[in-house]
Enzyme design. Structure first.
Site, PDB file in Angstrom:
ATOM      1  N   LYS A  11       0.811  -1.336   0.081  1.00 14.76           N
ATOM      2  CA  LYS A  11      -0.035   0.036  -0.066  1.00 14.76           C
ATOM      3  C   LYS A  11       0.878   1.334  -0.043  1.00 14.76           C
ATOM      4  O   LYS A  11       2.041   1.084   0.471  1.00 14.76           O
ATOM      5  CB  LYS A  11      -0.925   0.010   1.210  1.00 14.76           C
ATOM      6  CG  LYS A  11      -2.009  -1.249   1.210  1.00 14.76           C
ATOM      7  CD  LYS A  11      -3.101  -1.009   2.292  1.00 14.76           C
ATOM      8  CE  LYS A  11      -3.890  -2.173   2.310  1.00 14.76           C
ATOM      9  NZ  LYS A  11      -4.651  -1.916   3.384  1.00 14.76           N
ATOM     10  N   PHE A  59     -15.365   3.365   7.128  1.00 15.99           N
ATOM     11  CA  PHE A  59     -14.242   3.877   6.586  1.00 15.99           C
ATOM     12  C   PHE A  59     -13.845   3.893   5.004  1.00 15.99           C
ATOM     13  O   PHE A  59     -12.779   4.024   4.669  1.00 15.99           O
ATOM     14  CB  PHE A  59     -13.261   2.942   7.352  1.00 15.99           C
ATOM     15  CG  PHE A  59     -13.366   1.514   6.838  1.00 15.99           C
ATOM     16  CD1 PHE A  59     -12.822   1.060   5.936  1.00 15.99           C
ATOM     17  CD2 PHE A  59     -13.925   0.567   7.997  1.00 15.99           C
ATOM     18  CE1 PHE A  59     -13.180  -0.491   5.639  1.00 15.99           C
ATOM     19  CE2 PHE A  59     -14.097  -0.626   7.858  1.00 15.99           C
ATOM     20  CZ  PHE A  59     -13.503  -1.611   6.574  1.00 15.99           C
ATOM     21  N   ARG A  87      -2.088 -14.576   4.645  1.00 16.05           N
ATOM     22  CA  ARG A  87      -2.786 -13.932   5.699  1.00 16.05           C
ATOM     23  C   ARG A  87      -1.921 -13.880   7.013  1.00 16.05           C
ATOM     24  O   ARG A  87      -2.045 -13.198   7.770  1.00 16.05           O
ATOM     25  CB  ARG A  87      -4.160 -14.196   5.840  1.00 16.05           C
ATOM     26  CG  ARG A  87      -4.984 -13.915   4.623  1.00 16.05           C
ATOM     27  CD  ARG A  87      -6.473 -14.127   4.717  1.00 16.05           C
ATOM     28  NE  ARG A  87      -7.315 -13.315   5.517  1.00 16.05           N
ATOM     29  CZ  ARG A  87      -7.491 -12.157   5.502  1.00 16.05           C
ATOM     30  NH1 ARG A  87      -7.219 -11.579   4.266  1.00 16.05           N
ATOM     31  NH2 ARG A  87      -8.003 -11.351   6.081  1.00 16.05           N
ATOM     32  N   THR A  93      -5.131  -7.164  10.598  1.00 19.30           N
ATOM     33  CA  THR A  93      -5.516  -6.070  10.146  1.00 19.30           C
ATOM     34  C   THR A  93      -5.143  -4.836  10.917  1.00 19.30           C
ATOM     35  O   THR A  93      -4.127  -3.830  10.160  1.00 19.30           O
ATOM     36  CB  THR A  93      -6.912  -5.919   9.742  1.00 19.30           C
ATOM     37  OG1 THR A  93      -7.545  -7.157   9.007  1.00 19.30           O
ATOM     38  CG2 THR A  93      -7.185  -4.715   8.846  1.00 19.30           C
ATOM     39  N   ARG A 104       2.785  -6.603   9.060  1.00 23.49           N
ATOM     40  CA  ARG A 104       2.073  -5.451   9.860  1.00 23.49           C
ATOM     41  C   ARG A 104       2.616  -5.132  11.171  1.00 23.49           C
ATOM     42  O   ARG A 104       2.833  -3.907  11.205  1.00 23.49           O
ATOM     43  CB  ARG A 104       0.526  -5.755   9.827  1.00 23.49           C
ATOM     44  CG  ARG A 104      -0.186  -5.486   8.431  1.00 23.49           C
ATOM     45  CD  ARG A 104      -1.498  -6.192   8.286  1.00 23.49           C
ATOM     46  NE  ARG A 104      -2.129  -6.027   7.271  1.00 23.49           N
ATOM     47  CZ  ARG A 104      -3.216  -6.683   6.694  1.00 23.49           C
ATOM     48  NH1 ARG A 104      -3.441  -7.522   7.538  1.00 23.49           N
ATOM     49  NH2 ARG A 104      -4.066  -6.309   5.699  1.00 23.49           N
ATOM     50  N   ASN A 114      -1.858   0.037   6.727  1.00 22.35           N
ATOM     51  CA  ASN A 114      -1.399  -1.071   7.139  1.00 22.35           C
ATOM     52  C   ASN A 114      -0.572  -1.914   6.281  1.00 22.35           C
ATOM     53  O   ASN A 114      -0.485  -3.032   6.248  1.00 22.35           O
ATOM     54  CB  ASN A 114      -2.626  -1.980   7.587  1.00 22.35           C
ATOM     55  CG  ASN A 114      -3.649  -2.380   6.805  1.00 22.35           C
ATOM     56  OD1 ASN A 114      -3.438  -2.002   5.563  1.00 22.35           O
ATOM     57  ND2 ASN A 114      -4.421  -3.324   7.110  1.00 22.35           N
ATOM     58  N   HIS A 117      -2.373  -5.630   1.627  1.00 22.91           N
ATOM     59  CA  HIS A 117      -3.712  -6.201   1.509  1.00 22.91           C
ATOM     60  C   HIS A 117      -3.500  -7.623   1.107  1.00 22.91           C
ATOM     61  O   HIS A 117      -2.481  -7.808   0.278  1.00 22.91           O
ATOM     62  CB  HIS A 117      -4.504  -5.569   0.453  1.00 22.91           C
ATOM     63  CG  HIS A 117      -5.578  -6.150  -0.161  1.00 22.91           C
ATOM     64  ND1 HIS A 117      -6.642  -6.497   0.830  1.00 22.91           N
ATOM     65  CD2 HIS A 117      -5.734  -7.186  -1.122  1.00 22.91           C
ATOM     66  CE1 HIS A 117      -7.614  -7.193   0.001  1.00 22.91           C
ATOM     67  NE2 HIS A 117      -7.135  -7.640  -0.882  1.00 22.91           N
ATOM     68  N   GLU A 128      -9.511 -10.840  -7.707  1.00 17.84           N
ATOM     69  CA  GLU A 128      -8.618  -9.715  -7.318  1.00 17.84           C
ATOM     70  C   GLU A 128      -7.575  -9.697  -8.383  1.00 17.84           C
ATOM     71  O   GLU A 128      -6.961  -8.976  -8.820  1.00 17.84           O
ATOM     72  CB  GLU A 128      -8.247  -9.821  -5.931  1.00 17.84           C
ATOM     73  CG  GLU A 128      -9.411  -9.325  -5.008  1.00 17.84           C
ATOM     74  CD  GLU A 128      -9.147  -9.355  -3.491  1.00 17.84           C
ATOM     75  OE1 GLU A 128      -7.911  -9.797  -3.010  1.00 17.84           O
ATOM     76  OE2 GLU A 128      -9.942  -8.968  -2.647  1.00 17.84           O
TER      77      GLU A 128
HETATM   78  P1  CMP Z   1      -7.224  -4.585   3.713  1.00 15.31           P
HETATM   79  O1  CMP Z   1      -7.031  -6.092   3.985  1.00 15.31           O
HETATM   80  O2  CMP Z   1      -6.895  -3.917   2.376  1.00 15.31           O
HETATM   81  O3  CMP Z   1      -8.907  -4.738   3.342  1.00 15.31           O
HETATM   82  C1  CMP Z   1      -9.866  -3.552   3.921  1.00 15.31           C
HETATM   83  C2  CMP Z   1      -8.990  -2.317   4.404  1.00 15.31           C
HETATM   84  O4  CMP Z   1      -9.965  -1.320   5.232  1.00 15.31           O
HETATM   85  C3  CMP Z   1      -8.162  -2.984   5.436  1.00 15.31           C
HETATM   86  O5  CMP Z   1      -7.266  -3.844   4.903  1.00 15.31           O
HETATM   87  C4  CMP Z   1      -7.909  -1.757   6.422  1.00 15.31           C
HETATM   88  O6  CMP Z   1      -6.646  -1.102   5.906  1.00 15.31           O
HETATM   89  C5  CMP Z   1      -9.021  -0.824   5.923  1.00 15.31           C
HETATM   90  N1  CMP Z   1      -9.675  -0.247   7.284  1.00 15.31           N
HETATM   91  C6  CMP Z   1      -9.599   0.942   7.616  1.00 15.31           C
HETATM   92  N2  CMP Z   1     -10.405   0.987   8.764  1.00 15.31           N
HETATM   93  C7  CMP Z   1     -10.772  -0.289   9.087  1.00 15.31           C
HETATM   94  C8  CMP Z   1     -11.473  -0.611  10.121  1.00 15.31           C
HETATM   95  N3  CMP Z   1     -12.057   0.026  11.195  1.00 15.31           N
HETATM   96  N4  CMP Z   1     -11.762  -2.106  10.077  1.00 15.31           N
HETATM   97  C9  CMP Z   1     -11.244  -2.807   9.161  1.00 15.31           C
HETATM   98  N5  CMP Z   1     -10.529  -2.385   8.070  1.00 15.31           N
HETATM   99  C10 CMP Z   1     -10.364  -1.134   8.135  1.00 15.31           C
END
Ligand code: CMP
Length: 140
Positions: A11, A59, A87, A93, A104, A114, A117, A128
């Protein structure tokens, strides 16, 4: 165990801090093979489409703006059990909850910034991967 492919995105927080090589080192050390990779600037429409599954989440707009705030590196990773394996390698996350040694825990700044993805299922991985890559861009 079946050979799988999963979609990874490094990212904008990570490209901004020049740590894509550090993240790739963790990926490769884990046994995942980077079988396709390109650095791109997402458009707002592309980011919205990619994260459409989150469109109703509070978000979503911030996430889209973050994902277009700088270049990303999109990758296809291949290994036995690649979806779950990546994962595990990424960690939780929210980096505050990520185990030591995960990407992470080592690189992420916040739940939004973070660093990476990864696809959450084999079915979504196929969708994807097809979003970013044509078949001839992937070579094991
Ligand atoms: P990703 O795996 O890219 O999928 C969705 C993204 O939303 C997640 O990682 C986070 O970076 C982002 N995100 C931002 N805020 C939140 C939240 N409160 N809960 C979960 N994902 C969030």
């Amino acid at each position: 165990m079946a050979l799988e492919r999963t979609l990874s995105i490094i990212k904008p927080d990570a490209t901004r801090r020049n740590v894509t090589g550090g993240i790739n080192a963790v990926i490769e050390k884990s046994g995942l093979r980077i079988v396709a990779q390109k650095r791109i600037q997402l458009t707002e429409n592309q980011a919205k489409a990619f994260y459409a599954v989150h469109a109703e989440r509070p978000f979503y707009n911030d996430l889209v703006q973050f994902m277009v705030s700088g270049p990303v590196v999109v990758q296809v990773l291949e290994a036995d059990n690649a979806v779950l394996k990546y994962r595990d390698v990424m960690g939780a996350t929210n980096p505050a909850n990520a185990d030591a040694g995960t990407i992470r825990a080592e690189f992420a700044e916040s739940i939004e910034a973070n660093s990476v993805h990864g696809s959450d299922s084999l079915e979504n991985a196929a969708i994807e991967i097809a979003f970013f890559f044509s078949g001839c861009e992937i070579t094991g």
